[in-house]
Scaffold this active site. Structure first.
Site: not given
Lengths: 342, 342, 342, 342
Positions: B12, B97, B191, B194, B198
């Site tokens: 943040g 997340n 995401k 992604h 990964e």
């Protein structure tokens, strides 16, 4: 008919017992004289033996039939010595767990001497004496045909399983538990794939039972889940304390996954319900690896068989370095620290 | 433009730094006043903050833009409180997340209040301040368009990678490092995938390096191989002592496997060549699991991504029961005893 | 320094171009005279060549350095012919994709003649001219040291990637893109594992993109789901029409999965967004198989790398028989009929 | 004892037949009156039925026992209607393939009405009439105990398999083929894992047979291997024409992989030796997916079960997009063109 057996360990001795029971005679060769004496005491005049290879060979009727049943690593040397003592027309059988590549080489090497070579993949383990041995055979047609009376005695026989619907008339040898699969090496090739399948099927049961084993995870305290492990979204779905020994037992009757492997698993779990006597380091004896080598050479996918083999490697700690690499990467990009030992 | 940020942890705070650097202003909300004070000292008049949600909301210009950047488990409660304080036309961004299922539910719940909801999957980890953050965005067209000035400042920008051959003219936002992927949830969906990739790519490196790590197995004494493990047929092929840190370094330049993950791996291995600071217990943070859930729901094969996830589970000892089942079976049919701990 | 190059295909010619650019000279040998002529026109007096091996050898200064850059299948014969023409102290380099087993055998065979043998795994593909080639090298210390000026020119150089944090002082050769990995075979061994990793990483992207590709399954008519396929429990979670070319583009900047493979994927998808020019039959060139063979020999788990290889086999239809077996079983126990072709 | 059965398809009708044979009575409910008439003709006064749910309920003695045996998708609606007609103390059994999540929800919903809910995973397929059904049961202790006489009649009985060594005395219900596994959902949970194992074991056989199927690859012309596929290093190892139907037959007797699945495979291969009647599109009915979902939730590795499921997805063409991505990458970095369709 007469069979010469080199190696009177559990497998060799039980093959001898089965053929003698069926009216044949046997000659044994073993380093340990007590193994010979014991079989002689048990089988009487139908069995004789020697600790010395030349004497053993001399005891055999021609054409000699010599079954070599010793650890795969020692088979080559014994076969070489033996081939010096045999004569054209004699037969060497490798009943151990040799790689089929070696069968192809040995058959070729013995051919100029007129010695016949047969490879027999032998399944049945410690239960072979009562259940019979499943025999997968490689070699020349005529030689294998000559051995038929012995093979029939060693194999389980047609009554070992209900006849396959549609099959009628004279049973094939496969229906009796033995099969001539092709030329030299074909027996061990089929046995190799048999073991590859065995690894896969064993892993299927093991993974499924592991999922049952952890079906109570929703009843454990939430505190167990650290920030580094995904929390369980629906603990209410995982509150079962499954009696796994009883589950393996119930599946033995009427279910789709009934099998001999399941019978054995149920028996082990009955005796040791939490498997406390095992540490979980799983060996592999070569055939699983060779099956994968064959799949790779053939360009045939084997995702299940390979996963089963790799799981065994991992059970012996062989993933550790890879796991450290993963932890190092996670620390590098996300600043993640490893979980402490649980 | 002004951004409100709830949660001034590393992610943040770095997002705030990037937008202020680029001429925007920010308002922060944090439980720990020292985090607010630090950013205020650093950013001067372009940043203000409060430890209390209502005060924070009051500091924001309308229509308010509030980015929530806190652990996924706490996002729901904060979003609920926040929505009580906001007005029609305001925008809530979930940059954490969260599972995309929750985005769909939240967008639907906020819609009657006239509050707009945007989910942003944010990649970049601890390097985001300098590298910029890769942003995968879900939400309504108009709302995402409104946020464009902020997104552009947070994202890495086109110069972060060579332009893809063939692309010309005005760069797309994707070329600048941010992409509106679809309606609510689409950002976290992309995401999630992604992260699934990964996991798979990380495992590919880890397995390969493990093979290099053990390339010297042929130099070890044969005595190590017991009867329960297949002996190595060709020890002469495994006599390499590979310098793995240097291998990861050389692959960074000109090879097909060059990547940011490899850069990080090379850096870790340079600092800790034997990875002694790691124990090999690898966590997983949810996205890998959810990626597989999606693959299963869609009926799409994901053998590599699943193998990568399961390897992590196994690194934490979760195969143990399955391995014991395998050992029990082997004992049952073959009389095999387990190997002692190595 | 002078380099002899046998094989002036794309790879060989580009290596020649890089060393000549850097002040070295080269002599080429090729079946096709036009390839020689073209390089001569381009490189002037720093390059000469011949279509005949003996003439080529005669053009070389001693100790001769001959790089063989031809298809792996032809390397053995050419090396044999070449070794007849060379003298003690000369050096043969195999820069192709030979299996490292062959390197070990060739080095041993050439040693009594005093000819030095070096194996170089060369990565860089069609981009090597501009990017440089990543070189993984096996051979004797002194011989490899002798080649250093050439290797440095062929490799990408340190500026090809940001320096790894912590590394200071004189850059290692690995930092310049070339690495002496060990004795004969070590270069091709490391290159082999590099390709194994490549297969795994490629599959990770491919599976992830496939999950994005089908993220719209919930928008399709329910009628598509027959009784033989599980219906989708939550169609509302799968209503995304993801722009996959843009997703691969956005991941290039700031994300954890940024890599050269991703750069290439983004470029391909930009030119052919639906990949209509591909049929999906994926070849494999040997290294992936050999990597798995090594993993199996070493007893190291490689679930991801094997899944990637097997997926390629399956893409070529090699699962068909297995799939038929599954359908046959399902029909047998459940009376299930196969789905019609979709 | 009396059983009400909703759904007189093959499974429902055969369960009715087994209990009536054993001295119980049954009442059926079915949309198709001819199914009712046929059973009535066959079973005489021990069976009656109705096409209307209220009439069916009225025919039942209290406390009513109603077994719902219809496709999983329809079970919810029928259970809802039924619960309106039943009284406190009555019992609803879901014997179909519902996900266990639904059992937990239904049991909870019915509890305030005093209606008892039992879930029974039922294995046995088309052979259940003669073999008996393997029953995995979830529900309250007292309710399941009440059903015991019916369950005993439906299950295969102890004689369906040899008794597990070590077990003595009164047989457990598991030994008779039925098992109370735990509270609501436990039956379908265990059945789900059973099917997951089934998928894995089936795939093990299928992969192994595929390796046998292609064991003749060394006899095919070398011309078949293009530059894009690794040539076979040792064709002499792959010159076997294996008779796969006979191999599956021989393994049925004495081998480690003997199983009911193998019995069925041998039967199919006897009738259709080349499996020409199958196209190789393999369906999945949900349990395999749910088993994986459970493994993921529990954090338990399931590499074999997942590989088996994904192979089914791939058999239906669902890898195509991923395969195209791989081909695109290979073209991009290596200039490789795809193989033409074989």
């Amino acid at each position: 008919m007469q069979l010469g057996m080199i190696g009177l360990g559990r497998m060799g001795a039980n093959i001898v017992r089965r053929i003698v029971r069926d009216g044949h005679t046997a000659v044994g060769c073993e380093r340990h004289p007590e193994n010979i004496d014991q079989l002689a005491a048990e089988l009487g005049e139908n069995f004789q033996g020697s600790t010395e290879l030349p004497k053993f060979v001399a005891m055999l009727e021609t054409p000699r039939v010599v079954w070599v049943m010793i650890p795969a690593g020692a088979t080559g040397a014994v076969t070489d010595s033996l081939s010096e003592l045999l004569e054209p027309g004699d037969i060497i059988i490798d009943g151990g767990n040799s790689r089929y590549h070696e069968d192809i080489a040995r058959a070729k090497a013995l051919s100029p001497k007129g010695i016949h070579y047969v490879d027999i993949g032998t399944s049945g383990g410690v239960f072979g004496l009562e259940r019979g041995f499943c025999l997968m055979i490689g070699g020349e047609d005529e030689t294998v045909a000559h051995l038929d009376p012995l093979l029939k005695s060693i194999a389980p026989g047609i009554e070992a399983a209900p006849r396959t619907p549609g099959r009628t008339g004279e049973p094939s040898t496969a229906e009796q538990g033995y099969l001539h699969c092709g030329p030299a090496g074909a027996g061990h090739f089929v046995k190799m794939v048999h073991n590859g399948i065995e690894y896969g099927a064993m892993a299927a049961y093991a993974e499924g039972l592991n999922i049952l084993h952890k079906a109570d995870i929703g009843t454990r305290t939430a505190g167990e889940h650290s920030a580094e492990v995904t929390p369980l979204e629906h603990p209410e779905y995982y509150r079962y304390a499954i009696d796994i020994p009883e589950v393996t037992e119930v599946w033995r009757r009427g279910s789709v996954v009934a099998s001999w492997l399941l019978d054995l698993t149920a028996a082990e779990l009955y005796g040791d319900p939490n498997l406390d006597s095992f540490g979980g380091r799983v060996s592999d004896s070569g055939e699983g690896r060779w099956t994968l080598d064959a799949a790779i050479d053939e360009g045939v996918p084997a995702p299940v068989l390979s996963a089963a083999l790799f799981q065994r490697f991992a059970s012996r700690g062989e993933s550790l370095y890879a796991d450290k690499v993963l932890s190092a990467m996670r620390q590098a990009f996300g600043g993640h620290h490893e979980l402490p030992q649980g």
